[in-house]
Design a protein around this motif. Sequence first.
Motif, PDB file in Angstrom:
ATOM      1  N   PHE A  61     -68.936  30.281 -23.420  1.00 24.28           N
ATOM      2  CA  PHE A  61     -69.167  29.297 -22.364  1.00 24.28           C
ATOM      3  C   PHE A  61     -68.848  27.917 -22.913  1.00 24.28           C
ATOM      4  N   ARG A  62     -67.846  27.244 -22.320  1.00 23.92           N
ATOM      5  CA  ARG A  62     -67.427  25.926 -22.815  1.00 23.92           C
ATOM      6  C   ARG A  62     -67.580  24.861 -21.737  1.00 23.92           C
ATOM      7  N   ARG A  63     -67.810  23.640 -22.170  1.00 23.03           N
ATOM      8  CA  ARG A  63     -67.736  22.500 -21.246  1.00 23.03           C
ATOM      9  C   ARG A  63     -66.290  22.040 -21.274  1.00 23.03           C
ATOM     10  N   SER A  64     -65.620  22.054 -20.172  1.00 22.88           N
ATOM     11  CA  SER A  64     -64.165  21.882 -20.191  1.00 22.88           C
ATOM     12  C   SER A  64     -63.611  20.851 -19.220  1.00 22.88           C
ATOM     13  N   ASP A  65     -64.475  20.214 -18.394  1.00 23.10           N
ATOM     14  CA  ASP A  65     -63.907  19.332 -17.362  1.00 23.10           C
ATOM     15  C   ASP A  65     -63.748  17.899 -17.862  1.00 23.10           C
TER      16      ASP A  65
ATOM     17  N   PRO B 272     -63.112  36.962 -23.866  1.00 27.46           N
ATOM     18  CA  PRO B 272     -63.365  36.514 -22.496  1.00 27.46           C
ATOM     19  C   PRO B 272     -63.912  35.089 -22.527  1.00 27.46           C
ATOM     20  N   MET B 273     -63.355  34.226 -21.682  1.00 26.88           N
ATOM     21  CA  MET B 273     -63.729  32.795 -21.715  1.00 26.88           C
ATOM     22  C   MET B 273     -64.306  32.357 -20.375  1.00 26.88           C
ATOM     23  N   MET B 274     -65.279  31.458 -20.449  1.00 19.76           N
ATOM     24  CA  MET B 274     -65.848  30.851 -19.252  1.00 19.76           C
ATOM     25  C   MET B 274     -65.746  29.342 -19.463  1.00 19.76           C
ATOM     26  N   TYR B 275     -64.725  28.726 -18.862  1.00 16.74           N
ATOM     27  CA  TYR B 275     -64.538  27.278 -18.987  1.00 16.74           C
ATOM     28  C   TYR B 275     -65.299  26.630 -17.825  1.00 16.74           C
ATOM     29  N   CYS B 276     -66.300  25.822 -18.151  1.00 13.60           N
ATOM     30  CA  CYS B 276     -67.203  25.328 -17.102  1.00 13.60           C
ATOM     31  C   CYS B 276     -67.048  23.831 -16.856  1.00 13.60           C
ATOM     32  N   GLY B 277     -67.207  23.444 -15.605  1.00 11.03           N
ATOM     33  CA  GLY B 277     -67.201  22.033 -15.217  1.00 11.03           C
ATOM     34  C   GLY B 277     -68.104  21.858 -14.015  1.00 11.03           C
TER      35      GLY B 277
ATOM     36  N   GLU C   3     -59.767  20.106 -20.133  1.00 12.81           N
ATOM     37  CA  GLU C   3     -59.348  20.140 -21.537  1.00 12.81           C
ATOM     38  C   GLU C   3     -57.978  20.829 -21.690  1.00 12.81           C
ATOM     39  N   PRO C   4     -57.214  20.466 -22.748  1.00 15.22           N
ATOM     40  CA  PRO C   4     -55.837  20.948 -22.888  1.00 15.22           C
ATOM     41  C   PRO C   4     -55.710  22.467 -22.817  1.00 15.22           C
ATOM     42  N   GLU C   5     -56.684  23.163 -23.360  1.00 17.22           N
ATOM     43  CA  GLU C   5     -56.639  24.626 -23.376  1.00 17.22           C
ATOM     44  C   GLU C   5     -56.581  25.208 -21.955  1.00 17.22           C
ATOM     45  N   VAL C   6     -57.296  24.567 -21.035  1.00 17.06           N
ATOM     46  CA  VAL C   6     -57.307  25.044 -19.648  1.00 17.06           C
ATOM     47  C   VAL C   6     -55.989  24.674 -18.964  1.00 17.06           C
ATOM     48  N   GLU C   7     -55.533  23.455 -19.203  1.00 16.78           N
ATOM     49  CA  GLU C   7     -54.272  23.029 -18.585  1.00 16.78           C
ATOM     50  C   GLU C   7     -53.128  23.933 -19.039  1.00 16.78           C
TER      51      GLU C   7
END
Length: 433
Positions: A85-89, A220-225, A279-283
């Motif tokens: 679980f990441r903070r990504s926004d 498995p990733m959970m990118y959260c914002g 974050e760049p990883e999501v983009e």
Amino acid sequence: MPAPKFRVAICGGGISGLCLAVALSRYPNIQVDVYEATDRFKEIGAGVMIWARTWKILEQLGLGPAFSRIAHAPPDGSIGTGFDFRRSDQPQEGFTYHVVKMSYGCIRFYRVDFLDVFVDALPSGVAHFGMRLVSYSQKAGANEILLEFSNGTTGTCDLLAGCDGIKSSTRARLFKEAAERSGDVTLLKFIDPVWTGTIAYRGLIPVERLPPSHRSIANPMMYCGKSKHVVSYSISRGDVVNVVTFASEPESEGSPYSEDTGGTHCPQKELLDCYAGWEPEVEQLLSQIEKPTKWAIHHLKPLPFFVDGKVALLGDACHAMAPHEGAGAGQAIETNHERKDAFILAALLEHATHETIPFALEAYQHVRLPFANHVLKGSYGSGLMYEFNSEYGEDYKNLGPVIEKQWDWVEEPDPEKERLRALQYFKKLASRS
Ligand SMILES: Cc1cc2nc3c(=O)[nH]c(=O)nc-3n(C[C@H](O)[C@H](O)[C@H](O)COP(=O)(O)OP(=O)(O)OC[C@H]3O[C@@H](n4cnc5c(N)ncnc54)[C@H](O)[C@@H]3O)c2cc1C
């Protein structure tokens, strides 16, 4: 060949209908027919994940080897099965605020392959295509249920299993009849699914289009914002990364949604604009989805009952839920779990006679309804937590453990104990008749 003790009509050939058909077709004295509205069994090109409890069910059905061949991350923990679980926004690199380690495993598939295992296990002569159920009637005292299809044909059965998905015609008929009989018009509100307030975009990425170090490949990733999140996990033996993104207006939960709900293509720009500044990883991930599909995520209000007489609802027809715990398909399968001596619905029907079908269905509902509704509510609640809209807000320290707790149902209650409870309840009802 002796006459069957009863005939089961399964309306709908998705995961729930086909799993039930495969489980029941092992009993030579039960006749099974699957009526599918479309011209073939089909699934969408996307991923699906299940948990170890569902895996055990598939093994008990004798499908373990076939599912092993197409599974990514088998339930032995040999491939990372945690969710990061990441903070990504934000534009700078995000941070991991919790890792859910799932010792029990999370097993991933390409949906088309997943459904095909059931299709291959289906005996010949069971499937009937182009048969959209429009209505049924079970008259008090009558032995048979009359089925009406949109092509003008009719049929009969002794038990109708409505496995016809979130917009179920069976559910509509069942709740209309119950409302007419009881005079309780509030029952009509359970017919239509409601919008969760969330829009999802989906896509698949061949793994070679991502840098080898991209976290989505291994875990498995959970990118959260805030009010949004992005889920990714690899499938197809690690060759493909499955991505689903969610964008929510929590205040709209429960409202009708007018746009087409089911997987229309949309421009890539719409997806990229929605997550601009993440974050760049999501983009990097989203820029590889050239043709996203767009979905309005609906769910059902928890139903007060799943059965009426000799008609039962299964799968999304009775517990369509937001996908935030990867649970809908697993719950649909659980409904039909069979062991050596069979489980829940299949187990109950093995023991039922023509006369005791209603008791078997009541016992199925007694065990399954509270559990499925619990997972339905929890799945929606999990989405709020991932998007920092729950009572825990952005309190990372408490949020992580609470999110993890939401998944307790994956280990408890044990499906075997549920099977025994259902059988005991059925025997009690049948002995009173
Ligand atoms: C974005 C997203 C991600 C998801 N991810 C997961 C996941 O990772 N893990 C998980 O467990 N679940 C997941 N789910 C949920 C899961 O996909 C569903 O719960 C599951 O597919 C439901 O299967 P079903 O057979 O009940 O319904 P459906 O798959 O909808 O099948 C219904 C079938 O009935 C047919 N039909 C419809 N009406 C009629 C009629 N009147 N007569 C005859 N036939 C009819 C349809 O053509 C169809 O074949 C996800 C859902 C979404 C939206």
